[in-house]
Design a protein around this motif. Sequence first.
Motif, PDB file in Angstrom:
ATOM      1  N   ARG A 159       0.832  -1.203   0.000  1.00  0.00           N
ATOM      2  CA  ARG A 159       0.000   0.000   0.000  1.00  0.00           C
ATOM      3  C   ARG A 159       0.868   1.254   0.000  1.00  0.00           C
ATOM      4  NH1 ARG A 159      -5.153   2.270   1.653  1.00  0.00           N
ATOM      5  NH2 ARG A 159      -5.112   4.123   0.325  1.00  0.00           N
ATOM      6  N   LEU A 160       0.514   2.184  -0.872  1.00  0.00           N
ATOM      7  CA  LEU A 160       1.134   3.505  -0.924  1.00  0.00           C
ATOM      8  C   LEU A 160       0.251   4.460  -0.133  1.00  0.00           C
ATOM      9  CD1 LEU A 160       3.426   5.230  -2.191  1.00  0.00           C
ATOM     10  CD2 LEU A 160       1.875   5.669  -4.113  1.00  0.00           C
ATOM     11  N   HIS A 161       0.820   5.197   0.799  1.00  0.00           N
ATOM     12  CA  HIS A 161       0.024   6.049   1.680  1.00  0.00           C
ATOM     13  C   HIS A 161       0.141   7.530   1.362  1.00  0.00           C
ATOM     14  CE1 HIS A 161      -1.353   2.960   4.493  1.00  0.00           C
ATOM     15  NE2 HIS A 161      -0.169   2.397   4.328  1.00  0.00           N
ATOM     16  N   THR A 162       1.171   7.921   0.625  1.00  0.00           N
ATOM     17  CA  THR A 162       1.360   9.342   0.355  1.00  0.00           C
ATOM     18  C   THR A 162       1.836   9.524  -1.084  1.00  0.00           C
ATOM     19  OG1 THR A 162       2.423  11.362   1.163  1.00  0.00           O
ATOM     20  CG2 THR A 162       3.680   9.305   1.382  1.00  0.00           C
ATOM     21  N   LEU A 163       2.569  10.614  -1.362  1.00  0.00           N
ATOM     22  CA  LEU A 163       2.908  10.951  -2.744  1.00  0.00           C
ATOM     23  C   LEU A 163       4.065  10.141  -3.306  1.00  0.00           C
ATOM     24  CD1 LEU A 163       2.601  14.847  -2.557  1.00  0.00           C
ATOM     25  CD2 LEU A 163       0.886  13.192  -3.337  1.00  0.00           C
ATOM     26  N   GLY A 164       4.659   9.301  -2.509  1.00  0.00           N
ATOM     27  CA  GLY A 164       5.756   8.492  -3.009  1.00  0.00           C
ATOM     28  C   GLY A 164       6.327   7.623  -1.909  1.00  0.00           C
ATOM     29  N   THR A 165       7.308   6.838  -2.274  1.00  0.00           N
ATOM     30  CA  THR A 165       8.011   6.003  -1.301  1.00  0.00           C
ATOM     31  C   THR A 165       9.443   5.811  -1.780  1.00  0.00           C
ATOM     32  OG1 THR A 165       7.952   3.935  -0.052  1.00  0.00           O
ATOM     33  CG2 THR A 165       7.405   3.791  -2.385  1.00  0.00           C
ATOM     34  N   GLY A 166      10.358   5.668  -0.833  1.00  0.00           N
ATOM     35  CA  GLY A 166      11.757   5.431  -1.188  1.00  0.00           C
ATOM     36  C   GLY A 166      12.481   6.652  -1.710  1.00  0.00           C
ATOM     37  N   GLN A 167      11.856   7.831  -1.645  1.00  0.00           N
ATOM     38  CA  GLN A 167      12.488   9.043  -2.166  1.00  0.00           C
ATOM     39  C   GLN A 167      13.389   9.626  -1.076  1.00  0.00           C
ATOM     40  OE1 GLN A 167       8.681  10.805  -3.534  1.00  0.00           O
ATOM     41  NE2 GLN A 167       9.547  10.747  -5.597  1.00  0.00           N
ATOM     42  N   THR A 168      14.629   9.215  -1.116  1.00  0.00           N
ATOM     43  CA  THR A 168      15.615   9.627  -0.116  1.00  0.00           C
ATOM     44  C   THR A 168      16.881  10.080  -0.817  1.00  0.00           C
ATOM     45  OG1 THR A 168      16.543   7.401   0.068  1.00  0.00           O
ATOM     46  CG2 THR A 168      14.730   7.955   1.551  1.00  0.00           C
ATOM     47  N   TRP A 169      17.669  10.864  -0.096  1.00  0.00           N
ATOM     48  CA  TRP A 169      18.992  11.242  -0.598  1.00  0.00           C
ATOM     49  C   TRP A 169      19.932  11.317   0.593  1.00  0.00           C
ATOM     50  CZ3 TRP A 169      19.952  11.018  -5.584  1.00  0.00           C
ATOM     51  CH2 TRP A 169      21.226  11.389  -6.006  1.00  0.00           C
ATOM     52  N   GLY A 170      20.798  10.332   0.724  1.00  0.00           N
ATOM     53  CA  GLY A 170      21.609  10.262   1.919  1.00  0.00           C
ATOM     54  C   GLY A 170      20.700  10.088   3.130  1.00  0.00           C
ATOM     55  N   ASP A 171      20.816  11.007   4.094  1.00  0.00           N
ATOM     56  CA  ASP A 171      19.962  10.966   5.280  1.00  0.00           C
ATOM     57  C   ASP A 171      18.675  11.759   5.102  1.00  0.00           C
ATOM     58  OD1 ASP A 171      21.809   9.409   6.670  1.00  0.00           O
ATOM     59  OD2 ASP A 171      22.908  11.159   7.401  1.00  0.00           O
ATOM     60  N   ALA A 172      18.485  12.356   3.958  1.00  0.00           N
ATOM     61  CA  ALA A 172      17.292  13.170   3.710  1.00  0.00           C
ATOM     62  C   ALA A 172      16.147  12.287   3.224  1.00  0.00           C
ATOM     63  CB  ALA A 172      17.583  14.250   2.677  1.00  0.00           C
ATOM     64  N   VAL A 173      15.064  12.218   4.006  1.00  0.00           N
ATOM     65  CA  VAL A 173      13.895  11.396   3.675  1.00  0.00           C
ATOM     66  C   VAL A 173      12.765  12.335   3.254  1.00  0.00           C
ATOM     67  CG1 VAL A 173      12.223   9.722   4.532  1.00  0.00           C
ATOM     68  CG2 VAL A 173      14.599   9.637   5.332  1.00  0.00           C
ATOM     69  N   PHE A 174      12.358  12.262   1.997  1.00  0.00           N
ATOM     70  CA  PHE A 174      11.399  13.217   1.448  1.00  0.00           C
ATOM     71  C   PHE A 174       9.948  12.823   1.706  1.00  0.00           C
ATOM     72  CE2 PHE A 174      15.265  14.249  -0.703  1.00  0.00           C
ATOM     73  CZ  PHE A 174      15.190  15.605  -0.982  1.00  0.00           C
ATOM     74  N   ASN A 175       9.676  11.536   1.875  1.00  0.00           N
ATOM     75  CA  ASN A 175       8.292  11.087   2.045  1.00  0.00           C
ATOM     76  C   ASN A 175       7.888  11.110   3.510  1.00  0.00           C
ATOM     77  OD1 ASN A 175       9.328   8.843  -0.402  1.00  0.00           O
ATOM     78  ND2 ASN A 175       7.840  10.453  -0.822  1.00  0.00           N
ATOM     79  N   ASN A 176       6.645  11.494   3.745  1.00  0.00           N
ATOM     80  CA  ASN A 176       6.115  11.596   5.104  1.00  0.00           C
ATOM     81  C   ASN A 176       5.582  10.235   5.538  1.00  0.00           C
ATOM     82  OD1 ASN A 176       4.719  12.195   7.477  1.00  0.00           O
ATOM     83  ND2 ASN A 176       4.161  14.236   6.764  1.00  0.00           N
TER      84      ASN A 176
END
Length: 647
Positions: A399-416
């Motif tokens: 299940r996808l809960h928000t606008l994306g998943t796995g969208q990270t860069w280093g320690d920066a996690v973009f998905n809520n």
Amino acid sequence: MAYNKYFKSLLKTAFFLTVFLFFSCNEILPPSGYLEQPACDAYEAIIAEESKNLPDFSCPPVLVENFTVQGLDKTLKWYTSFPKDYSSKALKKGGRFYGYLNDIPNTFRYLGPSADENSVKMFNTQMPLLWVSLENFDFMPCSATHWAVDMENKTVYYKLNEKMYWSDGEPCTADDWVFALKFLQSKKIFDPIKNYYYNNLFVKKINDFCIAVQYLGDQSYTEYELIDRSNFKPIAKHFYKGEVPDDWIAEYNRIVEPTTGPYILTEYDYSHGLKFSKVENWWAHAYPHFKGIANFDEIYYRIIVGRKSPAFNKFFLGLFDIIHLDNPAEWGRAQDSSNVQEGFVNLWKGYYVPVNGPAGLFFNTASKPLDDVRIRRGLYYALDMEGLIYTAFEGQRTRLHTLGTGQTWGDAVFNNTEIKKPSFDPKKAMELFAEAGYTSLNSSGILVNNEGQELSFVILYKDEAERWVFGFLYSQALKAGIRLDFKYYSGGMTEKIASRDFQAWWGALSSVQVPNNYTLFHSSYADKKVFENFFSYSNPEMDALLEKYNDDSLTYFEKAAVNRQIEKIADEAALMVPSYYKNTIRVMAWKWICFPAWLNMKYQDNLYDPMFGYLWFDADIEAECKRAREENKMLADNSYSLSDRYK
């Protein structure tokens, strides 16, 4: 490179193999027991042993003491990393790999008009300055052996591998990176996206085997981000005689550049396919982490026109080596096939961490009744996504809960990750619909308002392969008193959405590592008939966050925090119902195609890359398969699941 003796030889081989397999596929004579298979048994034993102690994929940067480059500041700190050899003890080099394409690539260019995904995959095979691990995104030596970062001047220095060669035998030097930037910035390639991206870079040649890559833009980067931003591939200066051809688009449409990668196209035919040959004594095999890739002598891609079904049939005739299984129906068909049950084809399944953008049901908030947020929120409860996943996909989606998943860069996690969509709850859905004025059920069991208007929605979709999932959503939604009318729209759907002549559409947007939702939600696009902000959504709070996100002074870590706020507002506004994403890899491959015990890395989403993958061909296992056919015997059937660690 026209159709010639090589392709004639392949056709002859395929003919005999087809005749050879015909009898077993039709089971005129049932197999008479099992063949002894020492080669298969040896491979099984090695995989079983290696699975107990998987490789260490970590390769953190290591400071190299007393390393200097003449002409550069001696206070620069130079780094490298030391990846291990990930290959299996069972690995064998050589042989041919057979894959398939639906059509020959539109162009052999990897830039400019008509350069599609296949063109980029097959012809943009030059090796970048640094390789990026698909396990943890660590940087690994590649075209460069060492690097140093000057954060103040937004510059990364790269010490190049002095034993690096082009496929035509010419050495690859700093001049090829200086020329590459000239090429990528040129208007002659008719690629404005590449122009825009590379116009913010400057390359300086320090010496033949050292370059400085400077970022000229205003964006603030961490050290990791700056290295990534400056990491790109060379283009052979000698091949183009130092100039970008005036008529490059047409003149080089079917001409292949030299590569620093492991394979080069040597033959092609419009009807029969492509042949890639291994570059002799490929220089990058000297690195431990590249010893186990590029294992085939030759790679062939056959042309198989049509959808997946013809490819399925031709796979079982032995015309190519491996095929992905995209849904439970294909997995079931594979399990039921005689080639699998008799042990000639193995099944492989694994898990990975995907990078996904928005996917699911998108709403036009200017279209009634979706202009009412209570209706949109009610649809959170009325669409049974979990039921769909476990009924239609047998749990093979997440299940996808928000606008994306796995969208990270280093320690920066973009998905809520705090956002969780509610489970299917028809009662709760009907409560919200009632608040919006839909309080009564008509004779068809559909909610209506005081004016007798039904609560129904027309949902556009363009992927015919997904038609089979909509029946479940339709029947479950009826329990919440709504009618979902799924309408297939074969052509011009983008224009249809841009015109705002729709209520809702089902599909997915592009998946990128670092999202930017400005054009998706900013109110400046809300009333325009463009694809951007097709939600017709306007919110000053959202606008402020989108503008803040695009402030170049922010680091990626800071941008990620802003993006999580953006996702929270989108969730509260119920602009879409996220659907699901795929985090499984399932393939079937002929028994002679082998994989290491670890199967795939964490962010690796496929197993069919013969150029840069860790798969190989085992001639001894192929010989056992042939002998089993000749003696009308079976082999042990195998189904492997080797990367459950990423579930």
